[in-house]
Design a protein around this motif. Structure first.
Motif, PDB file in Angstrom:
ATOM      1  N   ALA A 104      98.284 124.042 156.064  1.00  0.00           N
ATOM      2  CA  ALA A 104      98.278 122.770 155.345  1.00  0.00           C
ATOM      3  C   ALA A 104      98.245 123.019 153.843  1.00  0.00           C
ATOM      4  O   ALA A 104      98.968 122.380 153.076  1.00  0.00           O
ATOM      5  CB  ALA A 104      97.068 121.938 155.771  1.00  0.00           C
ATOM      6  N   LEU A 105      97.429 123.987 153.441  1.00  0.00           N
ATOM      7  CA  LEU A 105      97.327 124.293 152.015  1.00  0.00           C
ATOM      8  C   LEU A 105      98.669 124.804 151.483  1.00  0.00           C
ATOM      9  O   LEU A 105      99.112 124.428 150.403  1.00  0.00           O
ATOM     10  CB  LEU A 105      96.237 125.351 151.807  1.00  0.00           C
ATOM     11  N   ALA A 106      99.327 125.649 152.282  1.00  0.00           N
ATOM     12  CA  ALA A 106     100.570 126.243 151.818  1.00  0.00           C
ATOM     13  C   ALA A 106     101.734 125.263 151.849  1.00  0.00           C
ATOM     14  O   ALA A 106     102.642 125.329 151.032  1.00  0.00           O
ATOM     15  CB  ALA A 106     100.898 127.472 152.665  1.00  0.00           C
ATOM     16  N   ARG A 107     101.718 124.337 152.822  1.00  0.00           N
ATOM     17  CA  ARG A 107     102.915 123.537 153.044  1.00  0.00           C
ATOM     18  C   ARG A 107     102.744 122.055 152.755  1.00  0.00           C
ATOM     19  O   ARG A 107     103.737 121.341 152.632  1.00  0.00           O
ATOM     20  CB  ARG A 107     103.408 123.718 154.486  1.00  0.00           C
ATOM     21  N   ALA A 108     101.497 121.571 152.712  1.00  0.00           N
ATOM     22  CA  ALA A 108     101.317 120.135 152.534  1.00  0.00           C
ATOM     23  C   ALA A 108     100.745 119.775 151.166  1.00  0.00           C
ATOM     24  O   ALA A 108     100.441 118.625 150.891  1.00  0.00           O
ATOM     25  CB  ALA A 108     100.421 119.573 153.644  1.00  0.00           C
ATOM     26  N   THR A 109     100.564 120.788 150.321  1.00  0.00           N
ATOM     27  CA  THR A 109     100.095 120.488 148.970  1.00  0.00           C
ATOM     28  C   THR A 109     101.028 121.192 148.003  1.00  0.00           C
ATOM     29  O   THR A 109     101.771 122.085 148.382  1.00  0.00           O
ATOM     30  CB  THR A 109      98.676 121.033 148.732  1.00  0.00           C
ATOM     31  N   LYS A 114      97.386 122.201 144.612  1.00  0.00           N
ATOM     32  CA  LYS A 114      97.322 123.375 145.481  1.00  0.00           C
ATOM     33  C   LYS A 114      96.363 124.415 144.904  1.00  0.00           C
ATOM     34  O   LYS A 114      95.497 124.934 145.601  1.00  0.00           O
ATOM     35  CB  LYS A 114      98.725 123.958 145.646  1.00  0.00           C
ATOM     36  N   TYR A 186      96.579 132.097 154.324  1.00  0.00           N
ATOM     37  CA  TYR A 186      97.312 131.414 153.261  1.00  0.00           C
ATOM     38  C   TYR A 186      98.290 132.367 152.584  1.00  0.00           C
ATOM     39  O   TYR A 186      99.428 131.994 152.280  1.00  0.00           O
ATOM     40  CB  TYR A 186      96.326 130.842 152.242  1.00  0.00           C
ATOM     41  N   SER A 190     102.079 131.245 152.735  1.00  0.00           N
ATOM     42  CA  SER A 190     102.795 130.780 151.545  1.00  0.00           C
ATOM     43  C   SER A 190     104.067 131.587 151.313  1.00  0.00           C
ATOM     44  O   SER A 190     104.896 131.227 150.492  1.00  0.00           O
ATOM     45  CB  SER A 190     101.888 130.823 150.319  1.00  0.00           C
TER      46      SER A 190
ATOM     47  N   ILE C   2     102.611 116.045 157.099  1.00  0.00           N
ATOM     48  CA  ILE C   2     101.989 116.315 155.802  1.00  0.00           C
ATOM     49  C   ILE C   2     100.635 115.611 155.717  1.00  0.00           C
ATOM     50  O   ILE C   2      99.621 116.223 155.345  1.00  0.00           O
ATOM     51  CB  ILE C   2     102.912 115.820 154.668  1.00  0.00           C
ATOM     52  N   LEU C   9      92.779 119.527 156.034  1.00  0.00           N
ATOM     53  CA  LEU C   9      92.284 120.277 154.881  1.00  0.00           C
ATOM     54  C   LEU C   9      91.031 119.604 154.307  1.00  0.00           C
ATOM     55  O   LEU C   9      90.034 120.265 153.980  1.00  0.00           O
ATOM     56  CB  LEU C   9      93.387 120.337 153.828  1.00  0.00           C
ATOM     57  N   ARG C 258     107.602 123.485 145.853  1.00  0.00           N
ATOM     58  CA  ARG C 258     108.921 123.128 146.384  1.00  0.00           C
ATOM     59  C   ARG C 258     109.241 121.653 146.198  1.00  0.00           C
ATOM     60  O   ARG C 258     110.357 121.238 146.415  1.00  0.00           O
ATOM     61  CB  ARG C 258     109.031 123.531 147.863  1.00  0.00           C
TER      62      ARG C 258
END
Lengths: 298, 355, 259
Positions: A104-109, A114, A186, A190, C2, C9, C258
């Protein structure tokens, strides 16, 4: 320029240079470890073959009895099993919580948030471990935070305490070691290219498939490093079991601690630590083989 | 001093003036400084005392602490010259003497020793060949302590089913084996039937909630209602009632209780023995003791003159009653193999509790 | 997905900060026995300000942790490069040798260090603590940097070299920037390992020179008061501010934005 010379060096000479370079890279770290850890531990290894703790002016008697501790003290099997159970539960829960959190940290923020979140995960680590454990006792005990919150919601509820139980030990340990798992996962997560995930999705893969076929395998190096960083110290931990576990909290860590602090039986304590180290190495050798057979590790 | 050389070399290696500043610590060459090795928060480091002593003699006192008796001996062995005064439980004095770690006490340099109770001043535990190697300082008891309102007169309350899950034991082999010995009618220092003791302790399992190892842990768990019955130190119970206002009651059961005597000793390697003895003299001074006992709560002083200064209805005096002395079995020196047997037995009992 | 990820998180952060919040709250609670309900007070901060030894110990801890983090990260990153980028005989043995410092309880390592340093004349004190802390932090650094390196493609470096770059130049131009997040993470963890290290410090401390964890550890026999919470809260607050400012100014923790 230098690089032209580099390219023209004949191969054996180049390999020799490579060898020196490798040695130069390794020397500071392993030299330091040799001085501060390995040589002192060699002394401990020697002590583990003594009958009693070495004292100035007293003759030394040698024995292998300390390594037969598990035969002479069958109750140690129960203790060791408790430690391994604690290790497995803690590592497992850290993986189950840490990997999704890392993904979640790598892909959703993104962007600043982040970085801030990343640092927020490490920050609790910068407080003293003992103080953190004591804070957990205040959360878990009767009249503690959970109990207090429960009674705000349900005024007539009976007193509630999780303290001095197996789950209390696990909660304390998961809290202490979770950041390791999030961090290593992570770092792996990432580095996963968006292209893989997008390609899979465009081919119609749904989220669970994307997770099992792409995200999990690519995060595996992090998951493995994280598990090592957690399982290994947890089975020797003594602070959390002792303070949060009450009567239940007897582990290899606490038994070894007792030998060093209360009983002054260094030989036995040292022998038990080396037995524990051997068990850890065997577990890792076995799991590395399983993982390699499964093709997970190159 | 080698310490300073390595320190200088080390800071030079780091090359930071700021770091060197943080490292610099005055006072290492100061002759008027002594270093005491003790449990933390055990009398010698009371702020008021250090100030009064420095005002009186010009000697500043620094501390190093230990968390177990074997650790104290290890520190003495591996740091010759580092310590000037050390607290040693009288049961360990003969061991320390046999290793050549401590000097005999020169009573002529300790004027306040005139007031010491004769039975304690030359207690068998403290003497080797007629010479005392520790100056008896404080005595106390490890005995039954319960939540106010619970009636008890016997250690057998530890196995009473009424108190299932309400017992806190002291995580200390000598104390717990001692309780087992009292319950089975044996000598706490030399029980003939260790097996009976182990069985007795194992029988407490349904009642045991936790084992505690520090006063802090005891106070916090007791305040949070985690247990009702326990074994506790007499000096600490005074503090718990007096300072922390906890509803605790200290009881000497009919089987008796465990007594201990703590002493102050001077390491052979000390370079400031006269200053050390001045500090020891101050530690048995009645005025010091009175303030300490009143402000913080203390075990009983070995100095009769000091105890006499306390009012008759003082909590400390009530708990450390003279006539208890006859009911106590004092912890004394244990041969290595017996101490080992005690530790092994207690380890086995703890593993049984956890199972 | 997401949204779900963010919620997860957030829940994880709540778990991580629950005891930390209690720790901070207790710094403002009057009861020295940490009982609820909370009676707000600033009393313990005042007591703390008078406690010279505790403040000195805190500053020792900070300096020690900073020095440990820098040295262990530098030394450990080099070793990690050799272990993950090159192949040589005895490589797997060297990797296995990283485990004992983690697996053997610190208590045993600490006792062993005390005896060994006594015999060899290294002695006790801050210098000895630094030697011990760095040694214990090195395996963590090697493993963390190693985890980051597994995902770096060696081809990039090789491509640079085949285009005429020296290995050293390729390292500084390609590898190091890509490794930066791992190195920063290792730095932060090495700092934490040192900051939390009480056993080794405890054995190697000389009288009058101690660290915050040692002060806390030796306090538990008599009882530690909310002063400890107060200093922990201040410490945490200051680090939080520093770290967040740092995050605003730099680009650590991965640079793959990204969106």
């Amino acid at each position: 320029m230098a690089h032209e010379v580099e390219v023209n060096i004949p191969r054996p000479a180049r390999r020799r240079r490579q060898g020196w370079a490798t040695a130069a890279l390794l020397a500071p770290a392993y030299g330091w470890l040799l001085l501060a850890v390995f040589l002192p531990l060699c002394a401990m290894l020697f002590f583990s073959f003594l009958k009693t703790s070495p004292l100035p002016g007293r003759p030394l008697f040698y024995t292998v009895n300390n390594y037969l501790a598990f035969i002479n003290r069958p109750y140690l099997f129960d203790v060791a099993w408790t430690s391994i159970r604690i290790g497995l539960w803690t590592t497992g829960l850290c993986a189950v919580i840490g990997l999704p959190a890392a993904l979640a940290l790598a892909r959703a923020t993104s962007g600043r948030s982040k970085h801030v979140l990343f640092l927020l995960i490490i920050l609790p680590f910068w407080t003293n471990g003992l103080v953190r454990v004591f804070s957990w006792t205040m959360v878990l005990r009767e009249g503690g935070l959970l109990d207090y919150a429960l009674h705000l919601v349900i005024p007539g509820a009976p007193a509630f305490s999780l303290l001095y139980s197996f789950p209390a030990i696990i909660i304390g340990l998961v809290h202490a070691y979770l950041p390791y798992m999030i961090l290593t996962c992570y770092l792996s997560a990432s580095a996963i290219e968006d292209g893989y995930v997008e390609a899979a999705r465009s081919l119609g893969a749904r989220t669970p498939v994307v997770f099992w076929k792409i995200l999990l395998p690519l995060s595996l190096p992090g998951l493995i490093s994280g598990s090592i960083l957690i399982f290994v110290p947890v089975i020797g931990s003594f602070m959390e079991p002792r303070i949060l576990g009450g009567r239940i909290g007897v582990t290899m860590g606490t038994v070894i601690e007792d030998q060093f602090t209360a009983a002054f039986n260094w030989p036995l304590g040292a022998a038990l630590s080396f037995i524990m180290l051997a068990v850890v190495l065997v577990i890792f050798a076995a799991s590395a083989r399983v993982l390699r057979a499964g093709g997970a590790l190159q | 001093m080698t310490y300073q050389i390595t320190r200088r070399r080390f800071t030079a290696a780091l090359g930071g003036a700021a770091i060197a500043g943080a490292w610099a610590r005055p006072g290492f060459a100061d002759a008027k400084e002594i270093i005491v090795l003790n449990w933390k928060g055990y009398g010698t480091d009371e702020a008021f005392a250090l100030k009064a002593f420095a005002d009186k003699t010009g000697i500043t006192v620094k501390h190093d602490y230990f968390n177990s008796e074997p650790e104290m001996l290890t520190k003495l062995r591996t740091n010759p010259g580092a310590y000037d005064v050390v607290l040693i439980n009288s049961a360990r004095i003969q061991q320390a003497e046999s290793e050549g770690l401590i000097d005999p006490i020169d009573f002529a340099k300790v004027p306040n020793s005139a007031g010491l109770a004769p039975a304690l001043k030359n207690h068998a535990n403290l003497t080797v060949d007629g010479k005392a190697y520790g100056l008896s300082w404080l005595w106390g008891m490890n005995s039954l302590t319960v939540r106010k309102g619970i009636a008890a007169d016997s250690w057998s309350i530890f196995t009473d089913p009424k108190y299932a899950g309400r017992l806190a034991l002291f995580d200390d082999a000598v104390t717990e084996i001692g309780i087992g010995a009292l319950l089975t009618g044996q000598d706490i220092n030399d029980p003939k039937d260790l097996k009976a003791i182990v069985d007795k302790l194992k029988a407490m399992k349904p009642n045991v909630k936790l084992t505690w190892s520090s006063e802090d842990e005891w106070n916090k768990a007791f305040a949070a209602n985690a247990f009702d019955i326990s074994v506790y130190w007499s000096g600490a119970v005074v503090r718990s009632i007096h300072v922390s206002k906890l509803p605790a009651e200290f009881i000497i059961p009919k089987e008796g209780a465990i007594g201990w005597l703590d002493s102050l000793a001077v390491p052979t390697s000390s370079t400031k023995k006269d200053d050390a003895l001045k500090f020891i003299d101050y530690m048995i001074d009645p005025t010091f003791y009175l303030t300490w006992a009143n402000e913080s709560g203390a075990p009983a002083s070995a100095n009769q003159a000091a105890m006499a200064k306390l009012p008759a209805d003082d909590l400390n005096r009530q708990i450390h009653k003279e006539d208890y002395l006859s009911k106590l079995q004092f912890m004394s020196a244990l041969p290595d193999d017996r101490r080992q047997a005690f530790n092994d037995a207690w380890e086995e009992v703890k593993a049984f509790y956890a199972k | 997905m997401i949204a779900l990820g963010r919620a997860f998180l957030a829940a994880t952060l709540v778990f991580l900060y629950l005891p930390i919040a209690v720790m901070v709250a207790m710094a403002f609670n009057a009861s020295p026995l940490y009982t609820l309900p909370l009676e707000p007070t600033f009393h313990w901060f005042g007591v703390l300000a008078q406690n010279g030894p505790l403040l000195a110990a805190t500053s020792n801890s900070l300096v020690l942790a900073l020095a440990t983090a820098v040295i262990a990260t530098a030394v450990g990153t080099l070793a990690s490069l050799a272990l993950n980028r090159r192949s040589f005989r005895g490589q797997s043995l060297l990797k296995v040798l990283l485990l004992p410092p983690i697996a053997i309880p610190w208590l045993i390592t600490g006792t062993a260090m005390l005896l060994f340093f006594f015999w060899t004349g290294i002695g006790r004190g801050l210098h000895a603590m630094l030697i011990g802390h760095v040694a214990l932090a090195i395996p963590y650094v090697v493993l963390i940097v190693g985890a980051g390196m597994q995902n770096l493609r060696a081809e990039l470096e090789e491509a640079a070299m085949s285009l005429g770059s020296t290995p050293l130049h390729a390292f500084f131009a390609i590898t190091l920037p890509l490794l930066a997040p791992s190195i920063v993470a290792a730095l932060l963890f090495a700092f934490a390992v040192s900051l939390d290290q009480f056993v080794v410090s405890y054995f190697l401390a000389t009288p009058g020179v101690s660290t915050l964890p040692v002060e806390i550890y030796t306090s538990i026999r008599k009882g530690f008061t909310p002063e400890i919470n107060a200093i922990s809260a201040i410490f945490l607050g200051v680090s939080a501010v520093l770290v967040l400012v740092f995050a605003q100014l730099s680009n650590l923790g991965g640079n793959r934005d990204r969106r």
